[in-house]
Design an enzyme around this catalytic site. Structure first.
Site, mmCIF file in Angstrom:
data_model
loop_
_atom_site.group_PDB
_atom_site.id
_atom_site.type_symbol
_atom_site.label_atom_id
_atom_site.label_comp_id
_atom_site.label_asym_id
_atom_site.label_seq_id
_atom_site.Cartn_x
_atom_site.Cartn_y
_atom_site.Cartn_z
ATOM 1 N N HIS A 51 3.308 0.629 111.843
ATOM 2 C CA HIS A 51 2.417 1.686 112.312
ATOM 3 C C HIS A 51 2.592 2.856 111.340
ATOM 4 O O HIS A 51 3.633 2.958 110.680
ATOM 5 C CB HIS A 51 2.793 2.150 113.724
ATOM 6 C CG HIS A 51 2.643 1.070 114.761
ATOM 7 N ND1 HIS A 51 3.712 0.496 115.387
ATOM 8 C CD2 HIS A 51 1.542 0.472 115.260
ATOM 9 C CE1 HIS A 51 3.283 -0.421 116.247
ATOM 10 N NE2 HIS A 51 1.967 -0.454 116.181
ATOM 11 N N ASP A 54 5.774 4.495 111.975
ATOM 12 C CA ASP A 54 6.987 3.749 111.600
ATOM 13 C C ASP A 54 7.370 4.140 110.175
ATOM 14 O O ASP A 54 8.537 4.127 109.803
ATOM 15 C CB ASP A 54 6.740 2.228 111.605
ATOM 16 C CG ASP A 54 6.506 1.662 113.003
ATOM 17 O OD1 ASP A 54 7.174 2.118 113.944
ATOM 18 O OD2 ASP A 54 5.645 0.764 113.142
ATOM 19 N N GLU A 176 -7.622 -6.212 116.013
ATOM 20 C CA GLU A 176 -6.747 -7.039 116.863
ATOM 21 C C GLU A 176 -7.241 -6.941 118.304
ATOM 22 O O GLU A 176 -6.928 -5.980 119.012
ATOM 23 C CB GLU A 176 -5.296 -6.546 116.759
ATOM 24 C CG GLU A 176 -4.342 -7.349 117.612
ATOM 25 C CD GLU A 176 -2.895 -6.854 117.546
ATOM 26 O OE1 GLU A 176 -2.569 -6.001 116.694
ATOM 27 O OE2 GLU A 176 -2.097 -7.324 118.377
ATOM 28 N N ASP A 285 4.699 -11.081 116.763
ATOM 29 C CA ASP A 285 4.730 -9.843 117.563
ATOM 30 C C ASP A 285 5.464 -10.174 118.866
ATOM 31 O O ASP A 285 4.851 -10.319 119.924
ATOM 32 C CB ASP A 285 3.298 -9.337 117.822
ATOM 33 C CG ASP A 285 3.279 -7.877 118.231
ATOM 34 O OD1 ASP A 285 4.363 -7.266 118.348
ATOM 35 O OD2 ASP A 285 2.175 -7.331 118.459
HETATM 36 C C1 GLO Z 1 -0.011 -4.696 121.749
HETATM 37 C C2 GLO Z 1 -0.262 -5.078 120.370
HETATM 38 C C3 GLO Z 1 0.514 -4.236 119.375
HETATM 39 C C4 GLO Z 1 -0.116 -4.308 118.011
HETATM 40 C C5 GLO Z 1 0.517 -3.354 117.040
HETATM 41 C C6 GLO Z 1 -0.143 -3.404 115.673
HETATM 42 O O1 GLO Z 1 -0.325 -5.366 122.683
HETATM 43 O O2 GLO Z 1 -0.007 -6.434 120.193
HETATM 44 O O3 GLO Z 1 1.860 -4.645 119.320
HETATM 45 O O4 GLO Z 1 -0.036 -5.591 117.508
HETATM 46 O O5 GLO Z 1 0.427 -2.070 117.546
HETATM 47 O O6 GLO Z 1 -1.360 -2.796 115.719
HETATM 48 MG MG MG Z 2 -0.013 -7.562 118.377
#
Ligand code: GLO
Ligand code: MG
Length: 346
Positions: A51, A54, A176, A285
């Site tokens: 992020h 981060d 995403e 993740d």
């Molecule tokens: C939450 C998401 C989060 C994203 C991350 C990258 O449900 O999976 O972890 O993947 O913030 O954008």
């Molecule tokens: Mg994710």
């Protein structure tokens, strides 16, 4: 002997976490970034996800030159460790400005903040040598239907993405999708929505997708089919492999932990499509169970990678010829058992 795997693996600093949940505080001490980077290398990972904050903690209280200076310092650490930055994502869901959403907030000041912060994320990505920006639309949705105009919200998302695309012509954006949590209903719940949104932008070639296993399951969909859908458009630019036991909170379990057969099918799709040969990474993740002791703080990452590689072997040794014969004979009963026997091993 099988061929060496072409995969490059990645995780984010948030995947080594302290175990806090909505019902209780942290149960493990935080580990510093340098320790996480060292672990990443030790476990055989090649890339790290980030992020914006981060990379530059407390980002909202720092000047633009300071932000870029700190990003440059982090780049040096990555270079020294031989690690690449896979993605950078604006963390738009923590700030007091984005309580009602970021790009789709009803407050124009909040929308402005979200766009400015996203443009800064793009500059940070440039400074760490990364061209892939990930947008998880955490708070772009509603708790109640009447709170926002859905069509207007989609237009606002398109405007925000267009502004980012025009800010830097070298970047690509991977959306995403996730159907819920923290919102009741998110505006971009599936990869179908994400790619439709891509087509509304000024440069669809630069807007693709990132598929997370758990998010597909939360949408009641099959993760491997979602991956195939994105692949058919040439737009699967990253994956967040993990697992999820049905329609619950977002669990981010280790890959394969809840449904090994579904994990096998995800790996099989990635194998069939030579995922990784265009530079894509396989990211996990995943989160530790809250009960995890500090000495096991990275085991969920090591285990997910190990399971993935075991399933690559399973995908490569699956008897495709035999499967083809059974398919031609419409003998799916036997095909089903063949998959089960293959996964069980001899
Ligand atoms: C939450 C998401 C989060 C994203 C991350 C990258 O449900 O999976 O972890 O993947 O913030 O954008
Ligand atoms: Mg994710």
């Amino acid at each position: 002997m099988s061929k060496p795997h072409p995969y490059r693996f990645s995780f984010g600093p948030w995947n080594i976490s302290e175990g806090a949940d909505p019902y209780g505080p942290a149960v493990r001490l935080p580990k510093p970034f340098d320790w996480k980077l060292a672990q990443l290398r030790k476990l055989g990972f090649e890339a790290m996800m980030f992020h914006d904050d981060d990379i530059v903690p407390d980002i909202d209280n720092k000047s633009a030159p300071q932000v870029l200076r700190e990003a440059g310092e982090l780049r040096k650490k990555l270079d020294d460790a031989g690690v690449i930055a896979e993605i950078v994502a604006p963390r738009l869901w923590f700030s007091p400005q984005t309580i009602d959403g970021a790009y789709t907030s009803n407050d124009p000041k909040a929308r402005k903040y979200a766009i400015n912060r996203s443009l800064q994320t793009i500059d940070i990505a440039g400074a760490v040598g990364c061209d892939l920006i990930v947008l998880w639309f955490a708070r772009e949705g509603t708790y109640l239907r009447e709170a926002k105009d859905g069509r207007r919200s989609v237009e606002l998302l398109v405007e925000a993405i267009n502004t980012m695309l025009m800010h830097d012509r070298k970047i690509r954006i991977a959306i995403e999708p996730k159907p819920n949590e923290p919102m009741d209903h998110a505006y971009i719940p599936t990869i179908g929505h994400a790619l439709a949104l891509s087509n509304l932008t000024c440069d669809p070639k630069r807007v693709g997708g990132l598929i997370e296993t758990a998010h597909c399951i939360l949408a009641g969909l099959d993760p491997s089919d979602e991956m195939d859908f994105a692949l058919s458009a040439g737009k699967l630019w990253s994956v967040h492999l993990n697992d999820q036991n049905g329609l619950k909170f977002d669990q981010d379990k280790p890959f394969g932990s809840a449904n090994l057969r579904s994990a096998f099918n995800q790996v099989r799709v990635l194998e069939r499509n030579q995922f990784g040969s265009r530079g894509e990474c396989v990211a996990f993740d995943v989160h530790s169970f809250r009960s995890t002791k500090i000495e096991h703080a990275v085991d969920h990452l090591a285990n997910s990678r190990k399971t993935f590689l075991r399933l690559v072997e399973k995908a490569r040794t699956f008897d495709e010829g035999k499967a083809g014969e059974l398919i031609a004979d419409r003998n799916y009963q036997a095909l089903d058992q063949m998959v089960i026997e293959h996964l069980l091993g001899s």
